[in-house]
Design a protein around this motif. Sequence first.
Motif, PDB file in Angstrom:
ATOM      1  N   LYS A  97      64.569  69.351  23.143  1.00 56.44           N
ATOM      2  CA  LYS A  97      64.157  68.049  23.664  1.00 56.44           C
ATOM      3  C   LYS A  97      64.511  66.919  22.703  1.00 56.44           C
ATOM      4  O   LYS A  97      64.941  65.843  23.131  1.00 56.44           O
TER       5      LYS A  97
ATOM      6  N   LEU B  62      68.239  66.460  22.979  1.00 57.48           N
ATOM      7  CA  LEU B  62      68.558  65.779  24.240  1.00 57.48           C
ATOM      8  C   LEU B  62      68.299  64.288  24.122  1.00 57.48           C
ATOM      9  O   LEU B  62      69.128  63.474  24.534  1.00 57.48           O
TER      10      LEU B  62
ATOM     11  N   TRP C 172      72.919  66.487  30.292  1.00 61.74           N
ATOM     12  CA  TRP C 172      71.710  66.525  31.113  1.00 61.74           C
ATOM     13  C   TRP C 172      71.683  67.758  32.003  1.00 61.74           C
ATOM     14  O   TRP C 172      70.632  68.382  32.179  1.00 61.74           O
TER      15      TRP C 172
ATOM     16  N   ALA D 167      70.818  70.759  29.903  1.00 58.34           N
ATOM     17  CA  ALA D 167      69.400  70.711  29.535  1.00 58.34           C
ATOM     18  C   ALA D 167      68.520  71.103  30.714  1.00 58.34           C
ATOM     19  O   ALA D 167      67.537  71.836  30.544  1.00 58.34           O
TER      20      ALA D 167
ATOM     21  N   ASP E 110      66.083  74.349  30.457  1.00 57.37           N
ATOM     22  CA  ASP E 110      64.633  74.138  30.423  1.00 57.37           C
ATOM     23  C   ASP E 110      64.271  73.034  31.405  1.00 57.37           C
ATOM     24  O   ASP E 110      64.353  71.853  31.091  1.00 57.37           O
ATOM     25  N   ARG E 111      63.866  73.429  32.589  1.00 56.90           N
ATOM     26  CA  ARG E 111      63.574  72.447  33.641  1.00 56.90           C
ATOM     27  C   ARG E 111      62.375  71.586  33.316  1.00 56.90           C
ATOM     28  O   ARG E 111      62.225  70.490  33.833  1.00 56.90           O
ATOM     29  N   SER E 112      61.490  72.053  32.444  1.00 53.74           N
ATOM     30  CA  SER E 112      60.318  71.263  32.097  1.00 53.74           C
ATOM     31  C   SER E 112      60.699  69.989  31.340  1.00 53.74           C
ATOM     32  O   SER E 112      59.878  69.089  31.198  1.00 53.74           O
ATOM     33  N   THR E 113      61.927  69.907  30.885  1.00 50.45           N
ATOM     34  CA  THR E 113      62.387  68.703  30.206  1.00 50.45           C
ATOM     35  C   THR E 113      62.413  67.520  31.169  1.00 50.45           C
ATOM     36  O   THR E 113      62.124  66.398  30.782  1.00 50.45           O
TER      37      THR E 113
END
Length: 70
Positions: free
Chosen positions: A16, A19, A51, A54, A58-61
């Motif tokens: 994160k 990113l 993006w 990412a 990790d979709r929770s991002t």
Amino acid sequence: MELLFAALFVYPRTLKLGLLLLTCYFAGAIATDISHGRSPVAAAVILALVWLVAFVRDRSTFLPASLTGQ
């Protein structure tokens, strides 16, 4: 800086942060291209790929925790 940001992005614990830093870096590249009258497409494509990677990793991002099941 770009290599350091990419290294942070690749390492799962700092995904994160990497990113965020890559997004800022390429947003600056896009702004610089626009201000100099050049096409920002190359930087925008790279940013879109970052993006996408990412999101896949990790979709929770991008999604709230309530939608990711966490």
